[in-house]
Enzyme design. Structure first.
Site, short mmCIF file in Angstrom:
data_model
loop_
_atom_site.label_atom_id
_atom_site.label_comp_id
_atom_site.label_asym_id
_atom_site.label_seq_id
_atom_site.Cartn_x
_atom_site.Cartn_y
_atom_site.Cartn_z
CD GLU A 137 -2.18 2.46 -3.63
OE1 GLU A 137 -3.28 2.95 -3.88
OE2 GLU A 137 -1.60 2.64 -2.55
CG ASP A 152 -1.83 1.12 1.36
OD1 ASP A 152 -2.74 1.18 0.52
OD2 ASP A 152 -1.67 1.97 2.25
C1 GLC Z 1 -4.14 3.22 -0.45
C2 GLC Z 1 -5.44 2.49 -0.34
C3 GLC Z 1 -6.51 3.44 0.09
C4 GLC Z 1 -6.12 4.02 1.43
C5 GLC Z 1 -4.74 4.67 1.36
C6 GLC Z 1 -4.21 4.94 2.72
O1 GLC Z 1 -4.14 4.14 -1.45
O2 GLC Z 1 -5.74 1.87 -1.55
O3 GLC Z 1 -7.75 2.81 0.17
O4 GLC Z 1 -7.06 4.97 1.83
O5 GLC Z 1 -3.79 3.82 0.77
O6 GLC Z 1 -3.85 3.74 3.36
#
Ligand code: GLC
Ligand code: MG
Length: 590
Positions: A309, A247
């Protein structure tokens, strides 16, 4: 709902609208980098040596919304276990579970208070073990979410850290003095609105948080923090996790000198000035961490995968940092998800760029996730949405990228944002209302059948309401309809698995000048059939013909494999076929 108000999109928009010079510069760099990169044989690897994630179809599950098994209106792990046969039947190879660890649920699980337990509302560790075991029996791998950038403010690490300036864990988070009375250390802004700094009165210092105030950022320059997070990874790997989606990985590091971020013109949905997150995003130190993490996961059997991500407008830069095959195998291609209208030239250009980027081994495509409106309505024209959903499914599943589905896209679920501000659950939706209604719209419960709450929960009301569209759009109804979106996905996935060209083939763009039809060849590296794909991205019938001699294809006809709508002939002449509006053609050639 506009994608533009969403997190990643906002970043790109800011770049595109406000910094044209920077974008041109980036493009020039891309071209240069592409020209100097040596070709690789990677895309021609055969399955005997290809790792599992290269051919896997990955399915994202938001546990809160997939299947409730205990009648409390919230999805849970046993619910997922109950639906594994459905996933098996769909043809899924791996599920990615978004966080289901103990959490105050401010950010619905992305604020973790204990990394090595299960939140009671989602079940117990025994439930997790059963899910992992049952999934394994069906050859479905379980990928977990590694929330490395931040914890919950209720995590014991943070509680200790905030307790005093000389607590041993003080340095686990980012604490700084204010600039002056009532003034945060600098101008950094939270992605979720307001300053990225919150004053903690107890010790009279500010802590840094890229996201909500309740999500303090860990200090990745501290080696104990690194060790603690790698231990979290080890914990889940030894319980059977097949890898991680990491993440917010690009946000791990911040400028140690706390330089102010550049301010851009205009304001965002939360009323803050637009800002370039120059000193808080994509810092080179991230790469080092990924290398370390790679070593950790490589200590486990089964070839665990790392998925990043990270958003980076420049594909070469993205893969240099997040996926050169030495650390992250699958860097998420946000650019793909962000082509926000059907455009053959736009998709062709992007896929080309990704395909020719030899810095990266394997592209990773998705259209929808728990942060972005669903593709059915994003690409739909209001009249042909179901056919367009089949077209985008083909785009997702018939290139050589590893595809990721988001639960419910296979039945054409519709983004359903709350109608009233008082119904909003996602805090950014309250703050941004009505410009940004938050992410509830793409998190509504999975639609299984026509019973109460679409079979998601027996409780009177589920945590988010089931959209009225469930009566027609649900698994039970679509399973019986041979023309449903669901059955189209199943056929596509089966084809992807069984047709060597689709499985192993290279990607070769065809008919590059065509404004309306996106077409490509998946050239089988072995003897035997290759595959051509054509997608009519317009609302008019379009004629397409192919000259494939230079691609080593000798026969002048294709054998249709999956087509629609209105195509039932046994042979397709390469000299020309007509595609219906938004029509799809997949055929075998030799
Ligand atoms: C990522 C997740 C999102 C979350 C953010 C903070 O982007 O996909 O849902 O709010 O991280 O953890
Ligand atoms: Mg439940």
């Amino acid at each position: 709902m506009k994608l533009g108000v969403h997190r990643v999109a906002a970043f790109f928009l800011a770049l595109l609208l406000n910094a044209p010079a920077a974008v041109c510069h980036a493009n020039a760099q891309t071209k240069h980098a592409l020209a100097t990169l040596a070709p690789s044989a990677d895309s021609h690897q055969q399955s005997a040596v290809a790792p599992w994630w290269k051919h896997a179809v990955i399915y994202e599950i938001y546990p809160r919304s997939f299947q409730d098994s205990d009648g409390d209106g919230v999805g849970d792990l046993s619910g997922i276990t109950k639906r594994l046969d459905y996933l098996k039947d769909l043809g899924i190879d791996a599920i990615w579970l978004t966080p289901m660890f103990p959490s105050p649920q401010v950010d619905f699980g992305y604020d973790i208070s204990d990394y090595t337990s299960i939140d009671p509302q989602y079940g117990t560790m025994a439930d997790f073990d059963r899910l992992a075991r049952e999934a394994k029996q069906r050859n479905i791998r379980v990928i977990m979410d590694l929330v490395a950038n931040h914890t919950s403010d209720q995590n014991s690490w943070f509680k200790e850290s905030r307790s005093s300036r000389n607590n041993p864990k003080r340095d686990w988070y980012i604490w700084r003095d204010g600039k002056g009375p009532g003034q945060p250390p600098n101008n950094w802004l939270s992605w979720f609105g307001g300053s990225a700094w919150t004053l903690d009165p107890k010790t009279n210092q500010y802590y840094y948080h890229y996201f909500y105030t309740e999500q303090p950022d860990l200090n990745w320059r501290n080696t104990e923090v690194r060790k603690a997070m790698y231990d979290v990874a080890r914990f889940w790997l030894s319980r059977g996790a097949a890898g991680f989606r990491i993440d917010a990985i690009s946000r791990l590091f911040e400028d140690p000198n706390l330089r102010d971020d550049p301010i851009l013109p205009g304001t965002n949905a939360y009323g803050d000035p637009n800002i370039e997150h120059k000193y808080t995003d994509n810092l080179p130190e991230v790469h080092e961490v990924l290398r370390e993490l790679r070593k950790v996961v490589d200590g486990y059997p089964g070839n665990p995968v790392l998925i990043s991500e990270a958003d980076q407008p420049n594909i070469v830069e993205l893969t240099k940092m997040y996926g050169q095959n030495d650390e992250v195998q699958l860097p998420m291609d946000f650019q793909f998800a962000l082509v926000n209208r059907l455009s053959a030239p736009a998709f062709r250009k992007l896929i080309d760029e990704i395909d020719r980027n030899r810095v990266s081994g394997q592209p990773y495509f998705f259209f929808s996730n728990h942060d972005q409106p669903r593709q059915w309505d994003r690409y739909g024209d209001g009249q042909n949405n179901d056919q367009i959903a089949k077209l985008t499914a083909t785009l997702l599943l018939a290139t050589r990228a590893t595809p990721q589905l988001y639960y419910g896209e296979e039945i054409g679920m519709v983004t359903t944002p709350p109608a009233r501000k008082e119904d909003v659950k996602d805090p950014i939706g309250k703050l941004g209302w009505p410009k940004d209604k938050g992410r509830d719209g793409e998190r509504t419960p999975m639609q299984w059948d026509t019973t109460r709450n679409a079979g998601f929960s027996t409780k009177e009301t589920a945590w988010l309401p089931v959209p009225p569209s469930y009566e027609m759009r649900n698994v039970a109804v679509e399973e019986k309809d041979p023309n449903s979106i669901l059955n189209f996905y199943k056929k596509l996935i089966t084809l992807r698995r069984s047709q060597p060209g689709l499985r192993e083939g290279s990607y070769e763009a065809l008919n590059r000048q065509d404004e309306h039809v996106l077409s490509w060849l998946r050239k089988n590296p072995l003897q035997g059939e290759s595959v051509i794909v054509a997608l009519n991205m317009s609302g008019e019938p379009r004629r397409i013909s192919w000259d494939l001699k230079s691609h080593g294809i000798k026969q002048l006809i294709a054998r249709p494999l999956l087509t629609g709508p209105g195509w039932d002939r046994a042979e397709a002449p390469l000299s020309g076929i007509t595609l219906a509006p938004f029509g799809v053609f997949i055929g075998a050639v030799q």
